[in-house]
Structure formats: C-alpha cells, structure tokens
Design a protein around this motif. Structure first.
Motif, short mmCIF file in Angstrom:
data_model
loop_
_atom_site.label_atom_id
_atom_site.label_comp_id
_atom_site.label_asym_id
_atom_site.label_seq_id
_atom_site.Cartn_x
_atom_site.Cartn_y
_atom_site.Cartn_z
N PHE A 11 -41.91 27.25 41.31
CA PHE A 11 -42.32 27.04 42.91
C PHE A 11 -42.35 28.14 43.73
CE2 PHE A 11 -40.95 22.64 41.56
CZ PHE A 11 -42.05 21.94 41.83
N GLY A 12 -41.61 29.42 43.45
CA GLY A 12 -41.43 30.39 44.21
C GLY A 12 -42.71 31.32 43.76
N THR A 13 -43.32 31.20 42.98
CA THR A 13 -44.62 31.83 42.68
C THR A 13 -45.73 30.92 43.46
OG1 THR A 13 -43.83 32.68 40.28
CG2 THR A 13 -46.45 32.68 40.96
N VAL A 14 -45.65 29.59 43.41
CA VAL A 14 -46.52 28.89 43.96
C VAL A 14 -46.56 29.18 45.65
CG1 VAL A 14 -47.23 26.82 44.78
CG2 VAL A 14 -46.87 27.28 42.21
N ALA A 15 -44.97 29.39 46.18
CA ALA A 15 -45.04 29.50 47.56
C ALA A 15 -45.33 30.78 47.97
CB ALA A 15 -43.49 29.34 47.79
N PHE A 16 -45.20 31.98 47.11
CA PHE A 16 -45.76 33.35 47.32
C PHE A 16 -47.38 33.21 47.50
CE2 PHE A 16 -46.81 37.53 45.80
CZ PHE A 16 -45.92 38.22 46.78
N ALA A 17 -47.87 32.61 46.42
CA ALA A 17 -49.49 32.62 46.28
C ALA A 17 -49.87 31.86 47.70
CB ALA A 17 -49.81 31.75 45.21
N ILE A 18 -49.30 30.77 48.17
CA ILE A 18 -49.69 30.29 49.55
C ILE A 18 -49.42 31.09 50.51
CG2 ILE A 18 -48.93 28.49 51.08
CD1 ILE A 18 -48.51 26.53 48.56
N LEU A 19 -48.21 31.96 50.64
CA LEU A 19 -47.92 32.80 51.67
C LEU A 19 -49.05 34.04 51.48
CD1 LEU A 19 -45.81 33.79 53.60
CD2 LEU A 19 -44.62 35.14 52.06
N ILE A 77 -56.33 39.90 40.48
CA ILE A 77 -55.46 40.17 41.39
C ILE A 77 -54.59 39.13 42.12
CG2 ILE A 77 -56.53 40.52 43.53
CD1 ILE A 77 -53.90 42.99 42.35
N ALA A 78 -55.53 37.92 42.31
CA ALA A 78 -54.75 36.55 42.63
C ALA A 78 -53.62 35.92 41.64
CB ALA A 78 -55.84 35.52 43.08
N PHE A 79 -53.92 36.28 40.42
CA PHE A 79 -53.07 35.63 39.69
C PHE A 79 -51.87 36.85 39.01
CE2 PHE A 79 -57.20 33.65 38.42
CZ PHE A 79 -56.79 32.63 38.59
N LEU A 80 -52.22 37.98 39.27
CA LEU A 80 -51.21 39.05 38.74
C LEU A 80 -50.01 39.53 39.88
CD1 LEU A 80 -50.77 41.56 36.86
CD2 LEU A 80 -51.95 42.99 38.14
N VAL A 81 -50.62 39.33 41.24
CA VAL A 81 -49.56 39.33 42.14
C VAL A 81 -48.92 38.39 42.36
CG1 VAL A 81 -49.34 39.79 44.80
CG2 VAL A 81 -51.07 41.49 43.42
N ALA A 82 -49.25 37.36 42.30
CA ALA A 82 -48.52 36.14 42.30
C ALA A 82 -47.53 35.95 41.17
CB ALA A 82 -49.29 34.95 42.68
N GLY A 83 -48.00 36.05 40.01
CA GLY A 83 -47.54 35.86 38.79
C GLY A 83 -46.33 36.92 38.36
N ILE A 84 -46.23 38.10 38.97
CA ILE A 84 -45.45 39.17 38.84
C ILE A 84 -44.20 38.87 39.82
CG2 ILE A 84 -46.05 41.05 40.17
CD1 ILE A 84 -46.04 42.77 37.17
N PHE A 85 -44.36 38.15 40.84
CA PHE A 85 -43.02 37.89 41.78
C PHE A 85 -42.03 37.65 41.19
CE2 PHE A 85 -41.22 34.76 44.57
CZ PHE A 85 -40.79 35.50 45.55
#
Length: 143
Positions: A11-19, A77-85
C-alpha cells in the motif's frame, strides 16, 4: 515475516505511485513490484546482511520493472521508482540531516555512511539490470 509489514509495503508503494501521478492502470502492478522487493529484502537480510539484501532486492525490482515495461508498454521508470520506494534508506538520510543540523558530526558521519552505502548498493543493482540487452526482456532474439 509479518503480513502487516508486507501489506504496508504494497500500500505504501501504491500510495507513492498515486502521489507521483503514475497512471492508475499501473499502480497495482507497481505495488506488487515494491512488495516483492520488500519480501526479498526481508528474507535475505539475516543471511546476506543489509547491503547484500538491498543489492539483491534492487536487482529483483529492476528486473521486474524492465519486464513489466515491455509487457505493459509503459516506461520502465513508472515501475522502478515506485517499486524501489520501500527499500530507500529514508530514515538514514533523515537522521544524517538531523545530526548535521544539530552539530553532531560523528553521528552524522555514521548514519550518512550507512545511507550512502545503501544508495550505492541500489545504484549498482539498477546498473547491472540496465546492462542486460532489451531482447532479453522482449523475448525476441537479436538479429
């Protein structure tokens, strides 16, 4: 490994992706990427230590990101930046800045060195995966 921590990484990664305004159709997959990286990190930390676990989990996140980019026809980059969070050393960076502002240079050096090593392990993991040829992910052989 506690399930609530795994769910928090998702959920933190999803929230970061939304942000960061990643298109909504990619947010759940980005969350799975972050959760997978956190699971790998959690499982490997006792055996491989902090830096080894960070390196291998970054390899997994970057590999999964490149594969998803080809599969979903989206920038990696959409998956990498969010995934590494979930594995970013945010607390180490925070405490380094805090100790610097408080004038406690020895504490700042200790926490800063750990955060820097973590960041370098992450960069190395991303670089290793980015050296793999594109045909490796697309399934087409190079002519």
């Amino acid at each position: 490994m506690r399930p609530e921590v795994i769910l928090a990484s998702f959920f933190g990664t999803v929230a970061f992706a939304i942000l960061y305004d990643i298109p909504s159709r990619y947010c759940l997959v980005a969350g799975l990427n972050g959760m997978t990286g956190w699971i790998v990190y959690s499982l490997l930390t006792p055996a491989a230590g902090e830096m080894g676990a960070i390196f291998v989990s970054t390899l997994v996140i970057a590999l999964f990101s490149r594969y998803l980019a080809v599969l979903m026809k989206c920038p990696e980059i959409a998956f990498l930046v969010a995934g590494i969070f979930p594995i970013v050393p945010g607390a180490g960076i925070y405490w380094t800045a805090y100790y610097l502002m408080a004038g406690q240079m020895s504490q700042a050096a200790a926490t800063g060195t750990g955060a820097l090593k973590t960041c370098l392990a992450m960069v190395l993991g991303i670089a290793v995966i980015h050296e793999l040829p594109q045909w490796f992910f697309s399934g087409r052989k190079k002519r």
